[in-house]
Design an enzyme around this catalytic site. Structure first.
Site, PDB file in Angstrom:
ATOM      1  CB  SER A   1       3.143  43.936  61.980  1.00 38.00           C
ATOM      2  OG  SER A   1       2.152  43.069  61.476  1.00 38.00           O
TER       3      SER A   1
ATOM      4  NE  ARG B   1       2.440  41.631  67.340  1.00 38.77           N
ATOM      5  CZ  ARG B   1       1.922  41.404  66.134  1.00 38.77           C
ATOM      6  NH1 ARG B   1       2.057  40.221  65.577  1.00 38.77           N
ATOM      7  NH2 ARG B   1       1.274  42.344  65.495  1.00 38.77           N
TER       8      ARG B   1
ATOM      9  CG  ASN C   1       7.648  40.629  72.253  1.00 42.33           C
ATOM     10  OD1 ASN C   1       7.457  41.036  73.380  1.00 42.33           O
ATOM     11  ND2 ASN C   1       6.903  40.983  71.221  1.00 42.33           N
TER      12      ASN C   1
END
Lengths: 156, 304
Positions: free
Chosen positions: B234, B238, B242
């Site tokens: 994660s 992440r 993004n």
């Protein structure tokens, strides 16, 4: 978007950067920050101490001034007392001296008076004898009646 | 840009694909020109077929360059750091380091000299890599195309060049796996292998009697293991997600430039607006990555 050796390369690169940062960047900067923090704390403490000392010094100075004022008052009082004493003393001395001078003068006057009286008496005796001689020219022997005349002179 | 596309006769999807392909160096696979020798992949297909034994030269180049930039300036400030009145660079570096130190102290309570420097490196390095996203998407690839064709004699069409290392999952996974390894190392070092295993197998379901405990081990292990593995995944996805999305939007906006003057002006405004908004994302993602890494390290140091 393929996963390949770059993964390992990036891991190694990352580890090297972290190692370098841990060894050569973090400690000196934190050391400088710590040293500055300490210096500022020391400075503040010193300032506080200085202020405290100044307060003490002011208190001490005030005490000194008070003491000095007291001493000055004492000295002035003593001086005034001494001055009046001196004046009194001088007055006394002057009075004594005047008395002495007056006494001396009186004595001298008396002496002079006595001497004048003595002289006057002698002259009166001499005059009286001279008068008597003239009266008694022949009858009275000057030498034979000298003692009687002297008695008379002393009674004058 | 329009000429660029016309020259190379690229379609919109071709343009996008070209922008999303890393410059890959590896052993050229069978069925392509110069098969068997080492060189740059000429197409996305070729790069894919190179498999694991290949390297993204652009990602490595930019990440190392930016990392060295960070190291250089911070080392310069650190070397001349004094407790006296700080100069401009030292002031900035001290400000950053105090900020990092504060946030590390906020979430990390154990004593470990590696955590704060790691957080600093993560934050600044990721921030710098993310900021490459704000350079207009065609500038550096164009330069790379010119350099590639004139210096290395490559077909500029085949010079792939991505300038944002954090849009390459290799970079984000590289960092998150390194952090994962650190958390495993410190977790085992501090809790012992037994304590570490107990944490994996004895919770969240606890029992008093031994048979029930043994029965619960696989259940607990499954839950805890998923939790353990999901952390680095994660963390890296992440950041990657993004930045990848941000870059994609920049590429899509750049496509508008070739669709006439009025759309081009509109695209310019859009690009500016998205760049301003993206500054926020760039900083936020760097900060989140750093903070979560510190939190994972904290979890490795304390049993929960």
């Amino acid at each position: 978007m393929n996963i390949n050796l770059t993964l390992i390369g990036q891991s190694i690169t990352f580890a090297l950067f972290v190692w370098f940062c841990m060894k050569f960047i973090w400690p000196p900067v934190m050391g400088a920050l710590e040293a500055r923090r300490k210096e500022i704390a020391d400075g503040l403490a010193a300032a506080e101490r200085g202020q405290h000392e100044q307060e003490l010094a002011e208190k001490r100075a005030a005490e000194h001034i008070k003491e000095a004022k007291g001493q000055a008052t004492d000295i002035i009082t003593q001086a005034q007392k001494r001055a009046s004493e001196i004046v009194e003393e001088a007055k006394g001395d002057a009075r004594t001296e005047a008395d002495r001078i007056v006494t001396g003068a009186n004595a001298e006057i008396e002496q002079e008076t006595n001497r004048a009286r003595e002289q006057l008496r002698q002259e009166v005796v001499t005059l009286a004898i001279a008068g008597a001689e003239k009266v008694l020219k022949r009858e009275v022997d000057k030498d034979a009646h000298a003692s009687t005349l002297n008695d008379l002179a002393t009674q004058l | 840009m329009a000429e660029h596309m016309a020259e190379q006769a690229l379609t919109a999807s071709g343009y996008i694909k070209h922008h999303l392909q890393n410059l890959t160096y590896g052993k050229i696979p069978e069925g392509h020109e110069h098969a068997g020798s080492w060189g740059f992949a000429h197409s996305a297909q070729e790069a894919k077929e190179m498999g694991f034994m290949a390297i993204h030269v652009d990602t490595m180049f930019w990440s190392i360059l930016l990392g060295v930039l960070f190291i250089f300036f911070f080392r310069k400030a650190a070397k001349s750091a004094t407790e006296g009145v700080p100069g401009g660079l030292q002031n900035f570096v001290e400000w950053v380091i105090e900020f990092i130190d504060d946030s590390v102290r906020g979430s990390f309570t154990a004593k470990n000299p590696i955590v704060a420097p790691m957080a600093l490196t993560l934050f600044i390095w990721i921030l710098l890599m993310n900021l490459m996203d704000l350079v207009p998407v065609d500038w550096l690839p164009q330069v790379a195309g010119v350099v590639g064709s004139s210096v290395f004699g490559m077909d500029p069409h085949h010079v792939f060049f991505r300038v944002v290392p954090t849009t390459d999952p290799n970079a984000t996974f590289g960092m998150s796996l390194a952090i994962f390894a650190l958390t495993l190392f410190y977790g085992i070092k501090i809790k012992g292998i037994g304590g570490f295993m107990a944490e994996l197998t004895m919770q969240p379901f606890e029992a008093k009697s031994l048979p029930v405990k043994i029965f619960l081990i696989p259940v607990n292990f499954f839950l805890e293991f998923v939790g353990l593995i999901s952390k680095p995944i994660s963390l890296s996805l992440r950041l990657f997600g993004n930045l990848y999305a941000g870059e994609m939007i920049f590429i899509l906006i750049a496509l508008l430039f070739s669709s006439g003057i009025s759309l081009g002006i509109f695209a310019g405004a859009l690009q500016w607006a998205w760049a301003v908004f993206h500054i926020l994302i760039v900083m936020l993602q760097a900060f989140i990555f750093m903070t979560l890494s510190v939190v994972y390290m904290e979890m490795a140091h304390h049993s929960h």
